[in-house]
Scaffold this motif. Structure first.
Motif, short mmCIF file in Angstrom:
data_model
loop_
_atom_site.label_atom_id
_atom_site.label_comp_id
_atom_site.label_asym_id
_atom_site.label_seq_id
_atom_site.Cartn_x
_atom_site.Cartn_y
_atom_site.Cartn_z
N ALA A 13 33.71 -27.75 38.45
CA ALA A 13 32.28 -28.04 38.44
C ALA A 13 31.87 -28.54 39.82
O ALA A 13 32.51 -29.43 40.37
N PHE A 14 30.81 -27.96 40.36
CA PHE A 14 30.29 -28.36 41.66
C PHE A 14 29.00 -29.15 41.47
O PHE A 14 28.13 -28.74 40.70
N VAL A 15 28.90 -30.27 42.19
CA VAL A 15 27.67 -31.05 42.24
C VAL A 15 27.27 -31.08 43.72
O VAL A 15 28.03 -31.57 44.56
N VAL A 16 26.09 -30.54 44.01
CA VAL A 16 25.68 -30.32 45.40
C VAL A 16 24.38 -31.06 45.70
O VAL A 16 23.38 -30.86 45.00
N ASN A 17 24.41 -31.87 46.74
CA ASN A 17 23.19 -32.53 47.21
C ASN A 17 22.52 -31.59 48.20
O ASN A 17 22.90 -31.49 49.36
N ARG A 18 21.50 -30.89 47.73
CA ARG A 18 20.82 -29.88 48.55
C ARG A 18 20.08 -30.47 49.74
O ARG A 18 19.68 -29.75 50.65
N ASP A 19 19.88 -31.80 49.73
CA ASP A 19 19.18 -32.45 50.84
C ASP A 19 20.10 -32.71 52.03
O ASP A 19 19.62 -33.08 53.11
N GLN A 43 27.68 -25.08 38.53
CA GLN A 43 27.13 -25.80 39.67
C GLN A 43 25.80 -26.42 39.29
O GLN A 43 25.03 -25.84 38.52
N THR A 44 25.54 -27.60 39.83
CA THR A 44 24.25 -28.24 39.66
C THR A 44 23.86 -28.96 40.94
O THR A 44 24.72 -29.35 41.72
N SER A 45 22.56 -29.10 41.13
CA SER A 45 22.07 -29.93 42.22
C SER A 45 21.39 -31.18 41.65
O SER A 45 20.81 -31.96 42.39
N ARG A 46 21.49 -31.36 40.33
CA ARG A 46 20.98 -32.58 39.70
C ARG A 46 21.95 -33.70 40.02
O ARG A 46 23.12 -33.64 39.65
N LEU A 47 21.48 -34.73 40.66
CA LEU A 47 22.38 -35.80 41.10
C LEU A 47 22.59 -36.85 40.02
O LEU A 47 23.52 -37.64 40.11
N THR A 48 21.74 -36.87 39.02
CA THR A 48 22.01 -37.68 37.83
C THR A 48 22.50 -36.71 36.77
O THR A 48 21.71 -35.95 36.19
N LEU A 49 23.80 -36.70 36.57
CA LEU A 49 24.39 -35.73 35.65
C LEU A 49 24.10 -36.10 34.20
O LEU A 49 24.18 -37.27 33.83
N PRO A 50 23.80 -35.10 33.39
CA PRO A 50 23.66 -35.39 31.97
C PRO A 50 25.00 -35.81 31.38
O PRO A 50 26.06 -35.35 31.84
N SER A 51 24.96 -36.67 30.39
CA SER A 51 26.19 -37.09 29.72
C SER A 51 26.93 -35.86 29.21
O SER A 51 26.34 -34.97 28.62
N GLY A 52 28.21 -35.80 29.49
CA GLY A 52 29.04 -34.69 29.02
C GLY A 52 29.08 -33.49 29.95
O GLY A 52 29.77 -32.52 29.66
N PHE A 53 28.37 -33.54 31.07
CA PHE A 53 28.33 -32.39 31.98
C PHE A 53 29.73 -31.96 32.42
O PHE A 53 30.01 -30.77 32.54
N LEU A 54 30.61 -32.91 32.64
CA LEU A 54 31.95 -32.60 33.15
C LEU A 54 33.01 -32.48 32.06
O LEU A 54 34.14 -32.08 32.34
N ARG A 55 32.66 -32.83 30.85
CA ARG A 55 33.64 -32.83 29.76
C ARG A 55 34.27 -31.45 29.61
O ARG A 55 33.59 -30.44 29.51
N GLY A 56 35.60 -31.42 29.62
CA GLY A 56 36.33 -30.18 29.43
C GLY A 56 36.61 -29.39 30.70
O GLY A 56 37.26 -28.35 30.65
N TRP A 57 36.15 -29.88 31.84
CA TRP A 57 36.39 -29.18 33.11
C TRP A 57 37.62 -29.78 33.77
O TRP A 57 37.93 -30.96 33.60
#
Length: 82
Positions: A13-19, A43-57
């Motif tokens: 899972a990628f979390v990217v700060n587009r700024d 991939q997401t650019s949301r910096l506040t991840l929803p609960s469970g976003f990474l679960r299972g990765w």
């Protein structure tokens, strides 16, 4: 005593700060490399991840600065995802 090898990463899972300068370009390159290696990606650019976003990765790649990493750390720890 030899250490056991790290298990193969099958999902990333990628979390990217587009700024952050260069972050979107780097993310595109790393996502492409991962996919070519047969790794499932999201991939997401949301910096506040929803609960469970990474679960299972298998792992999370944070592209940004210290604040971006610290913002993702709580969810990664909760999901036990490195």
């Amino acid at each position: 005593m030899p250490r056991s090898p790290m298990p193969r990463i099958r999902s990333l899972a990628f979390v990217v700060n587009r700024d952050k300068s260069g972050a979107p370009d780097l993310a595109r390159e790393l996502v492409a490399l991962s996919r070519r290696a047969g790794v499932r990606v999201k991939q997401t650019s949301r910096l506040t991840l929803p609960s469970g976003f990474l679960r299972g990765w298998d792992a999370c790649c944070v592209i940004g600065g210290d604040g971006t990493l610290l913002g993702v750390a709580r969810e990664a720890a909760r999901a036990q995802v490195p």
